[in-house]
Design an enzyme around this catalytic site. Structure first.
Site, PDB file in Angstrom:
ATOM      1  N   GLY A  48      75.206  35.658  28.369  1.00 45.62           N
ATOM      2  CA  GLY A  48      74.758  37.099  27.761  1.00 45.62           C
ATOM      3  C   GLY A  48      73.571  37.010  27.109  1.00 45.62           C
ATOM      4  N   SER A  49      73.008  37.859  26.451  1.00 40.78           N
ATOM      5  CA  SER A  49      71.752  38.033  25.858  1.00 40.78           C
ATOM      6  C   SER A  49      71.836  37.070  24.320  1.00 40.78           C
ATOM      7  CB  SER A  49      71.303  39.461  25.693  1.00 40.78           C
ATOM      8  OG  SER A  49      72.261  40.216  24.920  1.00 40.78           O
ATOM      9  N   THR A  50      72.736  36.955  23.743  1.00 43.68           N
ATOM     10  CA  THR A  50      72.599  36.065  22.415  1.00 43.68           C
ATOM     11  C   THR A  50      72.722  34.735  22.868  1.00 43.68           C
ATOM     12  OG1 THR A  50      74.160  38.003  21.518  1.00 43.68           O
ATOM     13  CG2 THR A  50      73.655  36.088  20.230  1.00 43.68           C
ATOM     14  N   ASP A 103      79.507  31.218  22.287  1.00 41.34           N
ATOM     15  CA  ASP A 103      79.535  32.159  23.419  1.00 41.34           C
ATOM     16  C   ASP A 103      79.239  33.502  22.607  1.00 41.34           C
ATOM     17  OD1 ASP A 103      79.300  33.485  25.765  1.00 41.34           O
ATOM     18  OD2 ASP A 103      81.412  33.024  26.395  1.00 41.34           O
ATOM     19  N   GLY A 104      78.949  34.521  23.431  1.00 41.89           N
ATOM     20  CA  GLY A 104      78.586  35.806  23.057  1.00 41.89           C
ATOM     21  C   GLY A 104      80.038  36.792  23.079  1.00 41.89           C
ATOM     22  N   ASP A 106      81.594  40.936  23.604  1.00 42.64           N
ATOM     23  CA  ASP A 106      81.339  42.423  23.636  1.00 42.64           C
ATOM     24  C   ASP A 106      81.855  43.014  22.401  1.00 42.64           C
ATOM     25  OD1 ASP A 106      80.096  42.693  25.960  1.00 42.64           O
ATOM     26  OD2 ASP A 106      82.260  41.918  26.959  1.00 42.64           O
ATOM     27  N   GLY A 118      81.795  41.647  29.823  1.00 39.73           N
ATOM     28  CA  GLY A 118      80.765  42.650  29.960  1.00 39.73           C
ATOM     29  C   GLY A 118      79.978  42.092  31.165  1.00 39.73           C
ATOM     30  N   GLU A 125      84.177  31.767  30.972  1.00 41.61           N
ATOM     31  CA  GLU A 125      84.052  31.716  29.667  1.00 41.61           C
ATOM     32  C   GLU A 125      85.263  31.271  28.834  1.00 41.61           C
ATOM     33  OE1 GLU A 125      80.731  35.129  29.296  1.00 41.61           O
ATOM     34  OE2 GLU A 125      82.591  35.510  28.829  1.00 41.61           O
TER      35      GLU A 125
HETATM   36  C1  ABF Z   1      79.074  37.186  27.343  1.00 42.42           C
HETATM   37  O1  ABF Z   1      78.098  38.056  27.348  1.00 42.42           O
HETATM   38  C2  ABF Z   1      80.312  38.136  27.755  1.00 42.42           C
HETATM   39  O2  ABF Z   1      81.641  37.856  27.543  1.00 42.42           O
HETATM   40  C3  ABF Z   1      79.945  39.262  26.871  1.00 42.42           C
HETATM   41  O3  ABF Z   1      80.364  40.349  27.982  1.00 42.42           O
HETATM   42  C4  ABF Z   1      78.261  39.432  26.958  1.00 42.42           C
HETATM   43  C5  ABF Z   1      77.991  39.314  25.491  1.00 42.42           C
HETATM   44  O4  ABF Z   1      76.711  39.695  25.651  1.00 42.42           O
HETATM   45  P1  ABF Z   1      75.607  39.921  24.434  1.00 42.42           P
HETATM   46  O5  ABF Z   1      75.282  38.540  23.879  1.00 42.42           O
HETATM   47  O6  ABF Z   1      74.400  40.200  25.483  1.00 42.42           O
HETATM   48  O7  ABF Z   1      75.975  40.979  23.641  1.00 42.42           O
HETATM   49  O8  ABF Z   1      79.419  36.525  26.249  1.00 42.42           O
END
Ligand code: ABF
Length: 252
Positions: A48-50, A103-104, A106, A118, A125
């Site tokens: 994900g983006s984080t 991990d990130g 949703d 997402g 994950e």
């Molecule tokens: C993953 O990235 C996913 O499980 C989740 O859907 C998504 C969260 O992404 P972001 O950091 O872009 O909000 O961790």
């Protein structure tokens, strides 16, 4: 919202980030500083983006700290992050016990239950979250909820074997998600296919059912053809949410 706000000295450097990106970075940096310790040698990297900010902060711990560590990715994106960061890449079959996975998500509720998937990576994950002694979630303030489904209306991601998707869709309608639908690629060119070659169904459930996510999780997991469900219940030890005012809300 529940959670304990803390203020940090972390100042995201230039270039100036949008509020949301700055919030993701604050959450990620704070979580790395608290949970990726010197003695940790096997580290799970989510998607994900984080997560790029997680890797950024780990790299900032320096070559010495990272030289005898191995990093396990949850998918193609995190593998690229590990490789381009010149960190040592490993796999969960070599390292089935992980010190910490970050991990990130949703959405995260008041009890640290999460909706994930997402990005269609929730099978890997979940394996890395479960393999870890400590599983930590990082996100911006939009993901912080009391009840799942308030902020993330797309629903619960369900990875299914392609052969079984139509049957599982029917099952999900009966379980209380009449709007469950196969996730389509951009411009509806065809179904989204996960890194494992499977399809993904998004199943929104009403609030009265989402109040007990573990019950929904167990019912969906029992459906033949379901590979994994993007509900992570009782797994996260802590969740960090970056806020617009420069604080970080921590739930644990
Ligand atoms: C993953 O990235 C996913 O499980 C989740 O859907 C998504 C969260 O992404 P972001 O950091 O872009 O909000 O961790």
């Amino acid at each position: 919202l529940t959670g304990r706000p803390i203020f940090t000295d972390l100042k995201p450097p230039a270039p100036k980030l949008s509020d949301i990106e700055a919030s993701k970075r604050l959450a990620a940096w704070t979580a790395v500083d608290r949970h990726v310790l010197r003695e940790h040698k096997v580290i799970g990297i989510g998607s994900g983006s984080t997560v790029p900010y997680v890797v950024e902060r780990i790299i900032a711990q320096g070559r010495e700290a990272n030289k005898d560590r191995v990093f396990i990715p949850t998918g193609f994106q995190s593998k690229e992050l590990i490789v381009s960061g010149q960190l040592l890449l490993g796999d969960v079959d070599q390292y089935p016990r992980i010190d910490v996975t970050i991990d990130g998500a949703d959405e995260v509720d008041k009890d640290l239950n999460c909706i994930k998937g997402g990005g269609a990576c929730h099978l890997r994950e979940k394996v890395l979250a479960e393999a870890a002694d400590t599983f930590v979630v990082v996100a911006d303030y939009r993901k912080n909820s009391d009840v799942l489904g308030h902020n993330y209306s797309a629903g619960v991601p369900v990875e299914v074997a392609p052969f079984a998707y139509a049957k599982v869709l029917q099952n999900l309608h009966v379980l209380g998600s009449p709007k469950a639908a196969l996730r389509m690629a951009v411009k509806k060119a065809g179904p989204v296919v996960s890194d494992n070659g499977n399809f993904v169904i998004d199943a929104p459930f009403p609030e009265e059912l989402m109040l007990d996510p573990y019950s929904i999780l167990t019912k969906i997991k029992m459906l033949t053809g379901v590979v994994e469900v993007g509900l992570f219940c009782h797994m996260a030890k802590a969740a960090y949410f970056g806020n617009q005012d420069g604080s970080v809300t921590v739930k644990w």
